[in-house]
Design a protein around this motif. Structure first.
Motif, PDB file in Angstrom:
ATOM      1  N   PRO A  47      23.832  73.501  56.839  1.00 52.12           N
ATOM      2  CA  PRO A  47      24.807  74.095  57.758  1.00 52.12           C
ATOM      3  C   PRO A  47      24.499  74.085  59.247  1.00 52.12           C
ATOM      4  N   ASP A  48      23.318  74.509  59.666  1.00 51.44           N
ATOM      5  CA  ASP A  48      23.087  74.559  61.113  1.00 51.44           C
ATOM      6  C   ASP A  48      21.665  74.135  61.481  1.00 51.44           C
ATOM      7  N   GLN A  49      21.073  73.260  60.691  1.00 56.22           N
ATOM      8  CA  GLN A  49      19.699  72.850  60.952  1.00 56.22           C
ATOM      9  C   GLN A  49      19.677  71.432  61.534  1.00 56.22           C
ATOM     10  N   ARG A  50      19.506  71.354  62.834  1.00 56.35           N
ATOM     11  CA  ARG A  50      19.535  70.075  63.528  1.00 56.35           C
ATOM     12  C   ARG A  50      18.418  69.150  63.060  1.00 56.35           C
ATOM     13  N   GLU A  51      17.268  69.727  62.710  1.00 55.39           N
ATOM     14  CA  GLU A  51      16.146  68.896  62.280  1.00 55.39           C
ATOM     15  C   GLU A  51      16.498  68.106  61.024  1.00 55.39           C
ATOM     16  N   LEU A  52      17.301  68.708  60.135  1.00 56.44           N
ATOM     17  CA  LEU A  52      17.701  67.999  58.923  1.00 56.44           C
ATOM     18  C   LEU A  52      18.638  66.846  59.263  1.00 56.44           C
ATOM     19  N   LEU A  53      19.520  67.061  60.240  1.00 55.88           N
ATOM     20  CA  LEU A  53      20.376  65.968  60.685  1.00 55.88           C
ATOM     21  C   LEU A  53      19.532  64.829  61.234  1.00 55.88           C
ATOM     22  N   ASP A  54      18.521  65.164  62.015  1.00 52.45           N
ATOM     23  CA  ASP A  54      17.619  64.137  62.555  1.00 52.45           C
ATOM     24  C   ASP A  54      16.976  63.331  61.432  1.00 52.45           C
ATOM     25  N   ALA A  55      16.503  64.036  60.407  1.00 50.71           N
ATOM     26  CA  ALA A  55      15.843  63.358  59.293  1.00 50.71           C
ATOM     27  C   ALA A  55      16.811  62.436  58.562  1.00 50.71           C
ATOM     28  N   ALA A  56      18.030  62.925  58.321  1.00 49.40           N
ATOM     29  CA  ALA A  56      19.031  62.103  57.640  1.00 49.40           C
ATOM     30  C   ALA A  56      19.355  60.865  58.463  1.00 49.40           C
ATOM     31  N   CYS A  57      19.487  61.039  59.765  1.00 48.86           N
ATOM     32  CA  CYS A  57      19.777  59.894  60.641  1.00 48.86           C
ATOM     33  C   CYS A  57      18.642  58.872  60.593  1.00 48.86           C
ATOM     34  N   GLY A  58      17.412  59.351  60.559  1.00 52.68           N
ATOM     35  CA  GLY A  58      16.280  58.442  60.477  1.00 52.68           C
ATOM     36  C   GLY A  58      16.302  57.604  59.215  1.00 52.68           C
ATOM     37  N   ALA A  59      16.623  58.234  58.084  1.00 46.64           N
ATOM     38  CA  ALA A  59      16.656  57.508  56.814  1.00 46.64           C
ATOM     39  C   ALA A  59      17.794  56.499  56.774  1.00 46.64           C
ATOM     40  N   VAL A  60      18.990  56.920  57.182  1.00 50.66           N
ATOM     41  CA  VAL A  60      20.160  56.038  57.152  1.00 50.66           C
ATOM     42  C   VAL A  60      19.964  54.852  58.082  1.00 50.66           C
ATOM     43  N   THR A  61      19.444  55.106  59.273  1.00 45.01           N
ATOM     44  CA  THR A  61      19.240  54.038  60.250  1.00 45.01           C
ATOM     45  C   THR A  61      18.219  53.025  59.749  1.00 45.01           C
ATOM     46  N   ALA A  62      17.133  53.501  59.162  1.00 43.73           N
ATOM     47  CA  ALA A  62      16.081  52.598  58.687  1.00 43.73           C
ATOM     48  C   ALA A  62      16.581  51.690  57.564  1.00 43.73           C
ATOM     49  N   LEU A  63      17.362  52.244  56.638  1.00 42.20           N
ATOM     50  CA  LEU A  63      17.915  51.414  55.569  1.00 42.20           C
ATOM     51  C   LEU A  63      18.748  50.274  56.145  1.00 42.20           C
ATOM     52  N   ALA A  64      19.637  50.620  57.068  1.00 42.14           N
ATOM     53  CA  ALA A  64      20.529  49.610  57.633  1.00 42.14           C
ATOM     54  C   ALA A  64      19.768  48.592  58.473  1.00 42.14           C
ATOM     55  N   ARG A  65      18.754  49.044  59.215  1.00 41.53           N
ATOM     56  CA  ARG A  65      17.978  48.120  60.043  1.00 41.53           C
ATOM     57  C   ARG A  65      17.330  47.051  59.170  1.00 41.53           C
ATOM     58  N   ASN A  66      17.009  47.420  57.938  1.00 46.19           N
ATOM     59  CA  ASN A  66      16.382  46.480  57.016  1.00 46.19           C
ATOM     60  C   ASN A  66      17.394  45.747  56.141  1.00 46.19           C
ATOM     61  N   GLY A  67      18.682  45.943  56.434  1.00 43.86           N
ATOM     62  CA  GLY A  67      19.722  45.213  55.721  1.00 43.86           C
ATOM     63  C   GLY A  67      19.949  45.688  54.299  1.00 43.86           C
ATOM     64  N   ILE A  68      19.651  46.954  54.013  1.00 42.93           N
ATOM     65  CA  ILE A  68      19.815  47.511  52.666  1.00 42.93           C
ATOM     66  C   ILE A  68      21.085  48.350  52.607  1.00 42.93           C
ATOM     67  N   ALA A  69      21.995  48.002  51.694  1.00 34.58           N
ATOM     68  CA  ALA A  69      23.227  48.765  51.509  1.00 34.58           C
ATOM     69  C   ALA A  69      23.072  49.685  50.304  1.00 34.58           C
ATOM     70  N   LEU A  70      22.954  50.989  50.561  1.00 34.27           N
ATOM     71  CA  LEU A  70      22.876  52.011  49.525  1.00 34.27           C
ATOM     72  C   LEU A  70      23.865  53.128  49.862  1.00 34.27           C
ATOM     73  N   PRO A  71      24.342  53.878  48.860  1.00 37.72           N
ATOM     74  CA  PRO A  71      25.292  54.969  49.135  1.00 37.72           C
ATOM     75  C   PRO A  71      24.605  56.237  49.654  1.00 37.72           C
ATOM     76  N   LEU A  72      23.617  56.073  50.517  1.00 35.63           N
ATOM     77  CA  LEU A  72      22.854  57.227  50.984  1.00 35.63           C
ATOM     78  C   LEU A  72      23.684  58.132  51.880  1.00 35.63           C
ATOM     79  N   ARG A  73      24.304  57.571  52.911  1.00 36.57           N
ATOM     80  CA  ARG A  73      25.034  58.446  53.837  1.00 36.57           C
ATOM     81  C   ARG A  73      26.227  59.110  53.151  1.00 36.57           C
ATOM     82  N   GLN A  74      26.896  58.390  52.237  1.00 41.59           N
ATOM     83  CA  GLN A  74      28.022  58.980  51.525  1.00 41.59           C
ATOM     84  C   GLN A  74      27.568  60.146  50.650  1.00 41.59           C
ATOM     85  N   THR A  75      26.424  59.982  49.986  1.00 45.34           N
ATOM     86  CA  THR A  75      25.907  61.046  49.131  1.00 45.34           C
ATOM     87  C   THR A  75      25.405  62.221  49.959  1.00 45.34           C
TER      88      THR A  75
END
Length: 303
Positions: A47-75
């Motif tokens: 709900p209001d934890q910015r650090e968790l958003l940062d962590a999620a962004c790091g994971a989603v960005t890294a997957l895409a940078r490596n050309g991996i398509a997974l339903p991570l952001r949707q989940t």
């Protein structure tokens, strides 16, 4: 731009894990690894934890940078929006904010109201990144912050794919030797590479602005989202096209691996085009009001 340590940590961790993954590889095998490492549960207490958003962004960005398509952001979005915890830790989840991407193979569906139901196999198409999707009717009104979270993660995924495309292009023109010199020694190539970097930077900037406004004023957030959509729609195709221009025909080969990034970039851009209302119409035309919305956000204050 500053990043939180959790963003860097997740970025590094995900990059290390997927370094030797096959593309596209087996979806369920990759998904079991992702869920086992806790990537999908990052936003469960969001709900209001910015650090968790940062962590999620790091994971989603890294997957895409490596050309991996997974339903991570949707989940991640579906789990954050769910009113009750998902029963299975390894479930693929979908939310209406994802516009049907990955919905045909989702184990769990989360409604616009946060209700949780079992997924049902659906007739599926495949987008350019080979992700299954279903054509779904417009959902009831989705809370702005859930929509914003979904859009921010889409932009982060596009940013990761753009960064990966830029890295591949820079590596290629540096290593490819023609007439005794690397391609990067040609002024026109250096200029094109510089223009590519500027486009990537633009995408990074608008994504960052939307992120830091997520927990603040809703008008400022809506303006940042509209801006991010417009800039992404403009620069993402250009990034993909320019990266392939620098590669020449080599860019479409398996060995170059560029196409895994550009296909995801184009597919995410097409997904953004499905929004019926991009938010532009709601932007004020009054100079004073517009000026206040264009002022850079403040991470510490959340606006």
């Amino acid at each position: 731009m500053t990043t939180h340590s959790l963003e860097t940590d997740l970025d590094v961790s995900v990059t290390e894990v997927v370094a030797d993954w096959d593309r596209p590889g087996d979806l369920r095998d990759h998904w079991r690894i992702a869920t086992g490492l806790g990537w999908t549960a990052i936003l469960d207490d969001f709900p209001d934890q910015r650090e968790l958003l940062d962590a999620a962004c790091g994971a989603v960005t890294a997957l895409a940078r490596n050309g991996i398509a997974l339903p991570l952001r949707q989940t991640l979005v579906a789990r954050a929006a769910a009113k009750t915890p998902l029963s299975a830790e390894d479930a693929i989840a979908a939310h209406p904010a994802a516009r049907g991407i990955w919905a045909p193979v989702a184990d769990v569906l989360v409604g616009a109201d946060g209700s949780v139901t079992a997924g049902a196999p659906a007739e599926a198409g495949r987008d350019l990144a080979d992700r299954p999707y279903a054509v779904v009717p417009p959902a009831p009104e989705i809370p702005l912050r859930v929509t914003a979270l979904s859009e921010i993660l889409r932009c982060q995924e596009m940013l990761g794919a753009a960064q990966g495309a830029f890295a591949e292009a820079r590596r290629y023109v540096t290593e490819r030797v023609q007439f005794g010199k690397p391609l990067a020694a040609i002024p026109a190539v250096r200029t094109t590479l510089g223009q590519l970097k500027v486009d990537v930077r633009q995408l990074e900037t608008v994504t960052h602005e939307a992120r830091i406004r997520l927990f603040g004023d809703e008008d400022a957030l809506a303006f940042a989202l509209a801006t991010a959509r417009e800039v992404a729609a403009e620069v993402a195709p250009r990034i993909a096209q320019t990266a392939h221009q620098l590669h020449g025909a080599m860019g479409i080969t398996y060995e170059a691996a560029l196409h895994w990034r550009t296909k995801l970039l184009w597919a995410d851009c097409d997904e953004g085009a499905r929004w019926g209302d991009d938010g532009i119409a709601a932007i004020p035309v009054d100079e004073t009001a517009l000026w206040s919305l264009t002022a850079p956000g403040n991470r510490d204050k959340g606006y």
